[in-house]
Write a protein that holds these residues in place. Structure first.
Motif, PDB file in Angstrom:
ATOM      1  N   SER A 182       0.850  -1.186   0.000  1.00 55.79           N
ATOM      2  CA  SER A 182       0.000   0.000   0.000  1.00 55.79           C
ATOM      3  C   SER A 182       0.889   1.240   0.000  1.00 55.79           C
ATOM      4  CB  SER A 182      -0.911  -0.016   1.238  1.00 55.79           C
ATOM      5  OG  SER A 182      -1.834   1.053   1.195  1.00 55.79           O
ATOM      6  N   ASP A 183       0.265   2.407   0.083  1.00 51.34           N
ATOM      7  CA  ASP A 183       1.015   3.658   0.191  1.00 51.34           C
ATOM      8  C   ASP A 183       0.096   4.740   0.771  1.00 51.34           C
ATOM      9  OD1 ASP A 183      -0.244   5.348  -2.009  1.00 51.34           O
ATOM     10  OD2 ASP A 183       0.446   3.640  -3.192  1.00 51.34           O
ATOM     11  N   LYS A 184       0.674   5.904   1.023  1.00 49.55           N
ATOM     12  CA  LYS A 184      -0.068   6.970   1.701  1.00 49.55           C
ATOM     13  C   LYS A 184      -1.283   7.468   0.922  1.00 49.55           C
ATOM     14  CE  LYS A 184       3.208  10.502   0.210  1.00 49.55           C
ATOM     15  NZ  LYS A 184       4.241  11.420   0.703  1.00 49.55           N
ATOM     16  N   SER A 185      -1.320   7.249  -0.371  1.00 51.34           N
ATOM     17  CA  SER A 185      -2.491   7.671  -1.154  1.00 51.34           C
ATOM     18  C   SER A 185      -3.711   6.805  -0.857  1.00 51.34           C
ATOM     19  CB  SER A 185      -2.181   7.641  -2.652  1.00 51.34           C
ATOM     20  OG  SER A 185      -2.093   6.302  -3.115  1.00 51.34           O
ATOM     21  N   LYS A 186      -3.493   5.673  -0.170  1.00 49.34           N
ATOM     22  CA  LYS A 186      -4.585   4.743   0.125  1.00 49.34           C
ATOM     23  C   LYS A 186      -4.975   4.740   1.604  1.00 49.34           C
ATOM     24  CE  LYS A 186      -3.145   1.883  -3.708  1.00 49.34           C
ATOM     25  NZ  LYS A 186      -2.416   0.683  -4.074  1.00 49.34           N
ATOM     26  N   VAL A 187      -4.452   5.709   2.373  1.00 44.68           N
ATOM     27  CA  VAL A 187      -4.797   5.777   3.791  1.00 44.68           C
ATOM     28  C   VAL A 187      -6.265   6.173   3.920  1.00 44.68           C
ATOM     29  CG1 VAL A 187      -4.363   6.948   5.995  1.00 44.68           C
ATOM     30  CG2 VAL A 187      -2.441   6.241   4.549  1.00 44.68           C
ATOM     31  N   LEU A 188      -7.006   5.357   4.646  1.00 42.67           N
ATOM     32  CA  LEU A 188      -8.437   5.577   4.853  1.00 42.67           C
ATOM     33  C   LEU A 188      -8.717   6.395   6.104  1.00 42.67           C
ATOM     34  CD1 LEU A 188      -9.522   1.877   4.226  1.00 42.67           C
ATOM     35  CD2 LEU A 188      -9.616   3.769   2.579  1.00 42.67           C
ATOM     36  N   MET A 189      -7.948   6.119   7.152  1.00 39.82           N
ATOM     37  CA  MET A 189      -8.205   6.729   8.443  1.00 39.82           C
ATOM     38  C   MET A 189      -6.903   6.894   9.212  1.00 39.82           C
ATOM     39  SD  MET A 189     -10.590   5.211  11.469  1.00 39.82           S
ATOM     40  CE  MET A 189      -9.331   4.318  12.351  1.00 39.82           C
ATOM     41  N   ALA A 190      -6.798   7.969   9.960  1.00 41.86           N
ATOM     42  CA  ALA A 190      -5.629   8.186  10.816  1.00 41.86           C
ATOM     43  C   ALA A 190      -6.093   8.657  12.188  1.00 41.86           C
ATOM     44  CB  ALA A 190      -4.697   9.220  10.196  1.00 41.86           C
ATOM     45  N   THR A 191      -5.386   8.188  13.196  1.00 38.10           N
ATOM     46  CA  THR A 191      -5.584   8.682  14.552  1.00 38.10           C
ATOM     47  C   THR A 191      -4.247   9.226  15.018  1.00 38.10           C
ATOM     48  OG1 THR A 191      -7.224   6.952  14.952  1.00 38.10           O
ATOM     49  CG2 THR A 191      -6.372   8.108  16.884  1.00 38.10           C
ATOM     50  N   ILE A 192      -4.259  10.455  15.500  1.00 41.15           N
ATOM     51  CA  ILE A 192      -3.036  11.111  15.948  1.00 41.15           C
ATOM     52  C   ILE A 192      -3.207  11.500  17.410  1.00 41.15           C
ATOM     53  CG2 ILE A 192      -1.486  13.087  15.615  1.00 41.15           C
ATOM     54  CD1 ILE A 192      -2.551  13.156  12.681  1.00 41.15           C
ATOM     55  N   TRP A 193      -2.217  11.098  18.209  1.00 40.13           N
ATOM     56  CA  TRP A 193      -2.204  11.487  19.617  1.00 40.13           C
ATOM     57  C   TRP A 193      -1.054  12.464  19.818  1.00 40.13           C
ATOM     58  CZ3 TRP A 193      -2.791   6.423  18.018  1.00 40.13           C
ATOM     59  CH2 TRP A 193      -3.995   5.803  18.358  1.00 40.13           C
ATOM     60  N   LEU A 194      -1.337  13.570  20.484  1.00 38.46           N
ATOM     61  CA  LEU A 194      -0.323  14.563  20.828  1.00 38.46           C
ATOM     62  C   LEU A 194      -0.182  14.609  22.342  1.00 38.46           C
ATOM     63  CD1 LEU A 194      -1.505  17.483  18.507  1.00 38.46           C
ATOM     64  CD2 LEU A 194       0.312  15.825  18.050  1.00 38.46           C
ATOM     65  N   VAL A 221       4.085  19.226   9.111  1.00 38.85           N
ATOM     66  CA  VAL A 221       4.701  18.080   8.436  1.00 38.85           C
ATOM     67  C   VAL A 221       3.621  17.201   7.817  1.00 38.85           C
ATOM     68  CG1 VAL A 221       6.169  16.048   8.765  1.00 38.85           C
ATOM     69  CG2 VAL A 221       6.637  18.153  10.044  1.00 38.85           C
ATOM     70  N   TRP A 222       2.547  16.940   8.545  1.00 33.23           N
ATOM     71  CA  TRP A 222       1.435  16.106   8.067  1.00 33.23           C
ATOM     72  C   TRP A 222       0.887  16.634   6.752  1.00 33.23           C
ATOM     73  CZ3 TRP A 222      -1.046  11.588   9.102  1.00 33.23           C
ATOM     74  CH2 TRP A 222      -2.327  11.420   8.564  1.00 33.23           C
ATOM     75  N   ASP A 223       0.627  17.947   6.691  1.00 34.32           N
ATOM     76  CA  ASP A 223       0.003  18.545   5.508  1.00 34.32           C
ATOM     77  C   ASP A 223       0.855  18.388   4.252  1.00 34.32           C
ATOM     78  OD1 ASP A 223      -2.152  19.286   7.090  1.00 34.32           O
ATOM     79  OD2 ASP A 223      -1.529  21.376   7.278  1.00 34.32           O
ATOM     80  N   LYS A 224       2.174  18.352   4.406  1.00 35.37           N
ATOM     81  CA  LYS A 224       3.065  18.148   3.253  1.00 35.37           C
ATOM     82  C   LYS A 224       3.105  16.678   2.843  1.00 35.37           C
ATOM     83  CE  LYS A 224       5.983  21.985   4.600  1.00 35.37           C
ATOM     84  NZ  LYS A 224       7.168  22.334   5.365  1.00 35.37           N
ATOM     85  N   TRP A 225       2.834  15.784   3.790  1.00 34.95           N
ATOM     86  CA  TRP A 225       2.895  14.341   3.543  1.00 34.95           C
ATOM     87  C   TRP A 225       1.654  13.821   2.845  1.00 34.95           C
ATOM     88  CZ3 TRP A 225       0.165  10.131   5.851  1.00 34.95           C
ATOM     89  CH2 TRP A 225       0.724   8.860   5.626  1.00 34.95           C
ATOM     90  N   VAL A 226       0.489  14.332   3.206  1.00 31.43           N
ATOM     91  CA  VAL A 226      -0.773  13.834   2.650  1.00 31.43           C
ATOM     92  C   VAL A 226      -0.907  14.272   1.190  1.00 31.43           C
ATOM     93  CG1 VAL A 226      -3.300  14.004   2.822  1.00 31.43           C
ATOM     94  CG2 VAL A 226      -1.928  13.843   4.892  1.00 31.43           C
ATOM     95  N   PRO A 227      -1.146  13.326   0.279  1.00 25.99           N
ATOM     96  CA  PRO A 227      -1.321  13.691  -1.125  1.00 25.99           C
ATOM     97  C   PRO A 227      -2.538  14.607  -1.311  1.00 25.99           C
ATOM     98  CG  PRO A 227      -0.984  11.315  -0.894  1.00 25.99           C
ATOM     99  CD  PRO A 227      -1.194  11.859   0.482  1.00 25.99           C
ATOM    100  N   ALA A 228      -2.384  15.611  -2.144  1.00 27.15           N
ATOM    101  CA  ALA A 228      -3.470  16.564  -2.393  1.00 27.15           C
ATOM    102  C   ALA A 228      -4.735  15.834  -2.836  1.00 27.15           C
ATOM    103  CB  ALA A 228      -3.043  17.567  -3.460  1.00 27.15           C
TER     104      ALA A 228
END
Length: 115
Positions: free
Chosen positions: A56-68, A80-87
């Motif tokens: 797979s790859d990041k273009s196929k990510v369906l869901m993310a959970t982020i803990w800070l 950083v996240w915004d640059k990583w996620v494909p437009a």
């Protein structure tokens, strides 16, 4: 029913593939530095590698959970996240403040992706 586990340890697998869905465990920085953006970059690099290993790859990510560890890291992490996620392919996402397993960790990310 096909279940494939990768990087299996006594407590968890880093990735589990069931049919055409890839589930990653929560990922933290390999070398945690006191910088949320740097930790986020390390985490996303690991996610890229695990997804590729699972077909797979990041273009196929369906869901993310982020803990800070602290909500004040939100903008730093997103820089950083915004640059990583494909437009145009942003996943469904939740981002919450939470005490993490160790104070050195500022960010933890888990994703689910299609294959």
């Amino acid at each position: 029913m096909s279940i494939e586990r990768k990087h299996v340890g006594p407590r968890l697998s880093q990735a589990v593939v069931h049919n055409d869905t890839v589930y990653l465990a929560g990922i933290v920085a390999d070398h945690p530095v006191p910088d949320a953006a740097a930790q986020t970059g390390q985490i996303l690099d690991q996610i890229d590698k695990l997804l590729a290993e699972c077909g797979s790859d990041k273009s196929k990510v369906l869901m993310a959970t982020i803990w800070l560890a602290d909500a004040r890291y939100y903008d730093e992490m997103n820089s950083v996240w915004d640059k990583w996620v494909p437009a145009g392919q942003a996943p469904a996402r939740a981002c919450v403040e939470s005490k993490l397993a160790h104070p050195k960790y500022l960010v933890e990310i888990r994703v689910v992706a299609a294959r």
